[in-house]
Design a protein around this motif. Structure first.
Motif, PDB file in Angstrom:
ATOM      1  N   GLY A   7       0.810  -1.211   0.000  1.00 40.75           N
ATOM      2  CA  GLY A   7       0.000   0.000   0.000  1.00 40.75           C
ATOM      3  C   GLY A   7       0.841   1.259   0.000  1.00 40.75           C
ATOM      4  O   GLY A   7       0.530   2.230  -0.662  1.00 40.75           O
ATOM      5  N   THR A   8       1.941   1.255   0.717  1.00 38.57           N
ATOM      6  CA  THR A   8       2.778   2.449   0.775  1.00 38.57           C
ATOM      7  C   THR A   8       3.488   2.690  -0.550  1.00 38.57           C
ATOM      8  O   THR A   8       3.686   3.833  -0.953  1.00 38.57           O
ATOM      9  N   ASP A   9       3.893   1.627  -1.248  1.00 39.10           N
ATOM     10  CA  ASP A   9       4.514   1.785  -2.572  1.00 39.10           C
ATOM     11  C   ASP A   9       3.527   2.393  -3.557  1.00 39.10           C
ATOM     12  O   ASP A   9       3.872   3.271  -4.335  1.00 39.10           O
ATOM     13  N   GLU A  10       2.299   1.902  -3.523  1.00 37.05           N
ATOM     14  CA  GLU A  10       1.270   2.421  -4.425  1.00 37.05           C
ATOM     15  C   GLU A  10       0.944   3.872  -4.090  1.00 37.05           C
ATOM     16  O   GLU A  10       0.772   4.696  -4.991  1.00 37.05           O
ATOM     17  N   ASP A  11       0.883   4.194  -2.798  1.00 34.52           N
ATOM     18  CA  ASP A  11       0.630   5.575  -2.384  1.00 34.52           C
ATOM     19  C   ASP A  11       1.749   6.501  -2.859  1.00 34.52           C
ATOM     20  O   ASP A  11       1.489   7.596  -3.364  1.00 34.52           O
ATOM     21  N   LYS A  12       2.987   6.048  -2.714  1.00 31.33           N
ATOM     22  CA  LYS A  12       4.128   6.853  -3.144  1.00 31.33           C
ATOM     23  C   LYS A  12       4.090   7.065  -4.654  1.00 31.33           C
ATOM     24  O   LYS A  12       4.299   8.183  -5.140  1.00 31.33           O
ATOM     25  N   GLN A  13       3.784   6.009  -5.393  1.00 29.12           N
ATOM     26  CA  GLN A  13       3.698   6.111  -6.848  1.00 29.12           C
ATOM     27  C   GLN A  13       2.569   7.065  -7.257  1.00 29.12           C
ATOM     28  O   GLN A  13       2.747   7.900  -8.143  1.00 29.12           O
ATOM     29  N   ASP A  14       1.439   6.971  -6.601  1.00 34.72           N
ATOM     30  CA  ASP A  14       0.309   7.870  -6.894  1.00 34.72           C
ATOM     31  C   ASP A  14       0.682   9.328  -6.621  1.00 34.72           C
ATOM     32  O   ASP A  14       0.325  10.217  -7.397  1.00 34.72           O
ATOM     33  N   ARG A  15       1.395   9.566  -5.518  1.00 31.31           N
ATOM     34  CA  ARG A  15       1.824  10.936  -5.203  1.00 31.31           C
ATOM     35  C   ARG A  15       2.797  11.473  -6.253  1.00 31.31           C
ATOM     36  O   ARG A  15       2.701  12.616  -6.671  1.00 31.31           O
ATOM     37  N   ILE A  16       3.730  10.642  -6.692  1.00 29.97           N
ATOM     38  CA  ILE A  16       4.711  11.067  -7.703  1.00 29.97           C
ATOM     39  C   ILE A  16       4.011  11.390  -9.022  1.00 29.97           C
ATOM     40  O   ILE A  16       4.296  12.412  -9.657  1.00 29.97           O
ATOM     41  N   ILE A  17       3.077  10.551  -9.422  1.00 34.00           N
ATOM     42  CA  ILE A  17       2.336  10.779 -10.669  1.00 34.00           C
ATOM     43  C   ILE A  17       1.495  12.044 -10.568  1.00 34.00           C
ATOM     44  O   ILE A  17       1.482  12.864 -11.484  1.00 34.00           O
ATOM     45  N   ALA A  18       0.813  12.221  -9.438  1.00 37.29           N
ATOM     46  CA  ALA A  18      -0.009  13.421  -9.249  1.00 37.29           C
ATOM     47  C   ALA A  18       0.849  14.681  -9.288  1.00 37.29           C
ATOM     48  O   ALA A  18       0.476  15.686  -9.906  1.00 37.29           O
ATOM     49  N   GLU A  19       2.012  14.634  -8.656  1.00 41.57           N
ATOM     50  CA  GLU A  19       2.905  15.803  -8.656  1.00 41.57           C
ATOM     51  C   GLU A  19       3.424  16.093 -10.066  1.00 41.57           C
ATOM     52  O   GLU A  19       3.484  17.245 -10.489  1.00 41.57           O
ATOM     53  N   ALA A  20       3.776  15.065 -10.799  1.00 41.76           N
ATOM     54  CA  ALA A  20       4.255  15.259 -12.176  1.00 41.76           C
ATOM     55  C   ALA A  20       3.164  15.873 -13.042  1.00 41.76           C
ATOM     56  O   ALA A  20       3.429  16.769 -13.860  1.00 41.76           O
ATOM     57  N   ARG A  21       1.939  15.425 -12.863  1.00 40.65           N
ATOM     58  CA  ARG A  21       0.820  15.994 -13.629  1.00 40.65           C
ATOM     59  C   ARG A  21       0.583  17.454 -13.261  1.00 40.65           C
ATOM     60  O   ARG A  21       0.336  18.279 -14.133  1.00 40.65           O
ATOM     61  N   ARG A  22       0.637  17.776 -11.982  1.00 42.66           N
ATOM     62  CA  ARG A  22       0.473  19.167 -11.541  1.00 42.66           C
ATOM     63  C   ARG A  22       1.558  20.058 -12.133  1.00 42.66           C
ATOM     64  O   ARG A  22       1.284  21.146 -12.638  1.00 42.66           O
ATOM     65  N   ASN A  23       2.796  19.587 -12.080  1.00 38.61           N
ATOM     66  CA  ASN A  23       3.907  20.367 -12.627  1.00 38.61           C
ATOM     67  C   ASN A  23       3.740  20.590 -14.127  1.00 38.61           C
ATOM     68  O   ASN A  23       3.997  21.683 -14.627  1.00 38.61           O
ATOM     69  N   ARG A  24       3.319  19.557 -14.846  1.00 42.38           N
ATOM     70  CA  ARG A  24       3.102  19.691 -16.288  1.00 42.38           C
ATOM     71  C   ARG A  24       1.997  20.698 -16.569  1.00 42.38           C
ATOM     72  O   ARG A  24       2.131  21.552 -17.432  1.00 42.38           O
TER      73      ARG A  24
END
Length: 127
Positions: A7-24
Motif C-alpha cells: 500500500g505504501t509503494d502504491e501511495d508513493k507512486q500515486d503521489r509522484i504521478i499526481a505531482e508530475a501531472r500538476r507540474n506539467r
C-alpha cells in the motif's frame, strides 16, 4: 521474491504521478498564457480566428516538438487549432516512422500540364 506492491509503494507512486501531472499543467498554463498574449488568436496553418469560448480550441505548438523548450521570446511556439495541431503531430510521427518525403523522389513523372498557358489569350479576347 514477490513483485506485489504494498500500500505504501502504491501511495508513493500515486503521489509522484499526481505531482508530475500538476507540474506539467502549471508549465503548460504558463507558456500558453504567455503565447496568447504574444500572438494573434489565429491558427498559424489554416488562418481560422478564435475568440471567447472558442479560444480553448487554439493550442500552443512547439516547433521543435520539445515541450520543455519555452524561450521568453516565444520563438519555439506557434498557435494552431486542434485540427492543425493534430495534423502536425501526425506528420511528425509519420516522418519519424517512414522518413521525410523528398520532392521528386517518387516514381511519378513531373507534371507537364500548364493550366494558365493560354490565360493571356483568353483575357485578351474578353476586352
Amino acid at each position: 521474491m514477490s513483485t506485489k506492491k504494498t500500500g505504501t509503494d502504491e501511495d508513493k507512486q500515486d503521489r509522484i504521478i499526481a505531482e508530475a501531472r500538476r507540474n506539467r499543467e502549471l508549465r503548460e498554463k504558463a507558456y500558453r498564457e504567455r503565447s496568447l498574449k504574444m500572438y494573434p488568436h489565429i491558427c498559424a496553418r489554416c488562418g481560422r480566428e478564435f475568440a471567447g469560448k472558442k479560444l480553448r480550441e487554439l493550442t500552443v505548438h512547439h516547433k521543435d516538438h520539445n515541450h520543455d523548450n519555452n524561450p521568453p521570446d516565444g520563438g519555439n511556439w506557434e498557435l494552431l487549432c486542434l485540427y492543425c495541431h493534430d495534423n502536425e503531430h501526425q506528420e511528425y510521427l509519420d516522418e519519424g516512422s517512414f522518413g521525410a518525403a523528398k520532392p521528386g523522389a517518387g516514381n511519378e513523372p513531373p507534371a507537364t500540364y500548364k493550366p494558365f498557358a493560354a490565360l493571356k489569350d483568353l483575357l485578351r479576347d474578353k476586352k
